[in-house]
Structure formats: C-alpha cells, structure tokens
Design an enzyme around this catalytic site. Structure first.
Site, PDB file in Angstrom:
ATOM      1  N   ASP A  87    -101.123  40.264 119.526  1.00 60.45           N
ATOM      2  CA  ASP A  87    -100.668  39.602 118.298  1.00 60.45           C
ATOM      3  C   ASP A  87    -100.118  40.660 117.365  1.00 60.45           C
ATOM      4  O   ASP A  87    -100.794  41.636 117.047  1.00 60.45           O
ATOM      5  CB  ASP A  87    -101.838  38.854 117.645  1.00 60.45           C
ATOM      6  N   ASP A  98     -95.034  36.645 112.229  1.00 58.28           N
ATOM      7  CA  ASP A  98     -96.270  36.635 113.008  1.00 58.28           C
ATOM      8  C   ASP A  98     -95.929  36.187 114.433  1.00 58.28           C
ATOM      9  O   ASP A  98     -95.408  35.082 114.618  1.00 58.28           O
ATOM     10  CB  ASP A  98     -97.229  35.644 112.326  1.00 58.28           C
ATOM     11  N   HIS A 158    -100.221  28.191 110.852  1.00 58.08           N
ATOM     12  CA  HIS A 158    -100.367  28.246 109.398  1.00 58.08           C
ATOM     13  C   HIS A 158     -99.030  28.534 108.744  1.00 58.08           C
ATOM     14  O   HIS A 158     -98.094  28.998 109.398  1.00 58.08           O
ATOM     15  CB  HIS A 158    -101.348  29.369 109.028  1.00 58.08           C
ATOM     16  N   HIS A 166    -102.323  33.750 105.998  1.00 61.77           N
ATOM     17  CA  HIS A 166    -102.754  32.385 106.338  1.00 61.77           C
ATOM     18  C   HIS A 166    -102.670  31.486 105.107  1.00 61.77           C
ATOM     19  O   HIS A 166    -103.661  31.284 104.422  1.00 61.77           O
ATOM     20  CB  HIS A 166    -104.185  32.373 106.893  1.00 61.77           C
ATOM     21  N   GLU A 191     -99.089  28.643 116.446  1.00 66.24           N
ATOM     22  CA  GLU A 191     -99.972  29.528 117.215  1.00 66.24           C
ATOM     23  C   GLU A 191    -100.809  28.654 118.146  1.00 66.24           C
ATOM     24  O   GLU A 191    -101.762  28.031 117.713  1.00 66.24           O
ATOM     25  CB  GLU A 191    -100.841  30.257 116.187  1.00 66.24           C
ATOM     26  N   GLU A 283     -97.301  32.445 120.240  1.00 66.94           N
ATOM     27  CA  GLU A 283     -97.072  32.248 118.803  1.00 66.94           C
ATOM     28  C   GLU A 283     -95.709  32.767 118.389  1.00 66.94           C
ATOM     29  O   GLU A 283     -95.284  33.836 118.797  1.00 66.94           O
ATOM     30  CB  GLU A 283     -98.140  32.993 117.981  1.00 66.94           C
TER      31      GLU A 283
END
Ligand code: MN
Length: 289
Positions: A87, A98, A158, A166, A191, A283
């Site tokens: 990640d 992200d 998110h 987040h 995600e 993600e």
C-alpha cells in the site's frame, strides 16, 4: 464544485507519482527480497519524483491485511507463496493518492487477487456525481461473492482530504443503507479487501505506524523530538520509526509509548484476518470530475 487549479495540479502530480511507484514496486516484490529494502526503495523513489510518502509503505503478508511496515533493522524476506500487499500513499502539498496491489510470490496471479481487481474495476466505473455510496458497495460485495470469496467487512475505502487519509464518507465493501452520494470535485480511494476466511480483521502487533493527534506535554526530550517531527516533517500524516532521525533506538519505544499514553499520537496496529486466512487487496484513488 470544481477544484482550484493549484489543487488539481498537485493531485495530478501525486497520481502520476503513485502510478510510477506502483509499477516500480511490482518489480521489487519477488522471492528473497527483503521487505526493508522494498519499503526504503519505494519511499526513496517517491521523493526523487518530487512527491512525499503520505505514510510509510505498508507491506502486509498473508493473513495481515494492512498496516504492517518494516522495522528499522528488519531482516524479513519474501518467500514463495507469500500473498504480499503493498500500500503506497503519495502526497504533493498535502493532496494524497492512495494505491495498493497484491502479488502472490511465484504465481502469475491468484483467484483472490483477480476477484479484488475485478471488484475494484467495477466499482470505479460507478464514480460519477450522484451515485449512492451504497450502490458502489453492493457492486463490490456482489463481484467478490460471485468469484467465491468474501470481502473484509470492517475495512473500507474512503474519501481523501488534504492532509487527511481517511475522510468521510467511507466506502464500505459490504451492502449498507448509507445515504451519502459521490460528489464531483471530491477524491475517493476504493479499497477492496478479499479473503477466503471469516471476513473480519482484528488488531495485531507490534504497531509500527503512528500519527499525530494533539500537542501534549511529555517528559522525555526524545518524545518531544518525535512529536516535533510528526508535525513538521510528516505533516501530521502517519509515520514510522524508520523515519525518525536523531533519537537513539534505545529510547525510541519509550518515547513513542509516552506519546501514546498522553494521546499526542495514535498507533495503527497491523490488522490480521481473524481466522488467519489469506487476504488480497486492490486499491485505486479517483478524482470525480
Ligand atoms: Mn486507503
């Protein structure tokens, strides 16, 4: 709502760097590679390209779903059959991209990885102004179930905000009755966590990811030094021991513990699948135009 030009340019740069970092990282994840080298190399690459890591590169293996990162002198290496989740967070001027992907060492792919990627792809198609979050969640859960797996029900996508990884609303991977809608001008991270276990994660240890919460007096000067770096160097985003300079390794844990006790920082323990089953993740971030 349209984005300011400066913000749009920062996002564009963060997305480009994150895309590069993902391609770069995919080549590093192989048998016998040391996880410390992988994390250091990816973080260095992000900085060379003009971004900053928005958090320590997470390298979570097998039943660990997320929030693991190498220690300062980590000796662990990847082995054949490991289900490795990377990640990566990149920020430019606080604007975050992200991304995460999964590789099963020694295999071209894995049905669990394919299910997470397919669900992500289906979900991303729905990111238009006015779509209900609950509709996105339903597509994710159905795609994963149709492939014969379960989503992890207590991990979510998110919204992303400046210097906030987040933000509300979350994008659950399970069906729900949320009334929130996808809005143009917003940035979201989808995600998708997939498993063949019970579909629930619990806290594990040791924690190696921390984040600033509030200013608080602490006794140890090393603790004050860590808090100062959390604000000035890490811009109140998550950090790890590997990034802290000028604090003796002997004092590091004591400093972090003091800061946690007074609520100055929060810790993010590694998240482990409750039944110790394998977990895959896919993600991507998306800017809704
Ligand atoms: Mn995320």
């Amino acid at each position: 709502m349209n984005m300011e030009k400066e913000q749009a340019q920062a996002y564009e740069k963060a997305f480009l760097i994150a895309g590069d970092a993902v391609g770069f990282a995919e080549r590093l994840v192989k048998e016998n590679a040391r996880i410390l080298d992988i994390a250091d190399t990816i973080e260095k690459r992000v900085i060379e390209l003009g971004g900053k890591p928005a958090w320590p590169v997470n390298i979570s293996v097998n039943e660990i779903a997320a929030h693991a990162t190498p220690s300062i002198n980590d000796d662990n290496a990847l082995e054949e059959g490991d289900m490795v989740k990377i990640d990566i967070g990149v920020h430019v001027n606080g604007y975050i991209c992200d991304r995460a992907f999964t590789i099963c060492i020694g295999k071209k792919s894995h049905p669990m990885i394919e299910a997470s990627e397919k669900a992500l792809e289906n979900a991303l198609k729905m990111f238009k102004h006015g779509t209900k979050v609950s509709e996105v969640s339903e597509v994710i859960e159905n795609t994963v179930n149709d492939a014969g797996f379960k989503v992890i029900r207590n991990l979510t996508g998110h919204r992303l905000e400046r210097h906030e990884q987040h933000a509300h609303p979350s994008i659950p991977n399970i069906k729900n009755s949320m009334q929130d809608e996808i809005e143009s001008g917003n940035v979201y991270a989808v995600e998708v966590f997939v498993t063949d276990g019970s579909g629930f994660v619990v806290d594990s240890s040791p924690s190696r990811i921390f984040q600033y919460r509030k200013d608080s007096p602490v006794r140890l000067w090393e603790a004050r030094k860590v808090l100062e770096m959390a604000v000035n160097d890490f811009e109140k985003l998550p950090f790890t021991q590997r990034w802290i300079t000028g604090v003796s390794p002997l004092k590091m844990d004591m400093a972090l513990r003091q800061l946690i006790e007074v609520g100055a920082i929060a810790e993010y323990p590694p998240l482990k699948e409750e039944s110790n089953a394998l977990v895959a993740v896919a993600e991507k971030s998306v800017i809704v135009k």
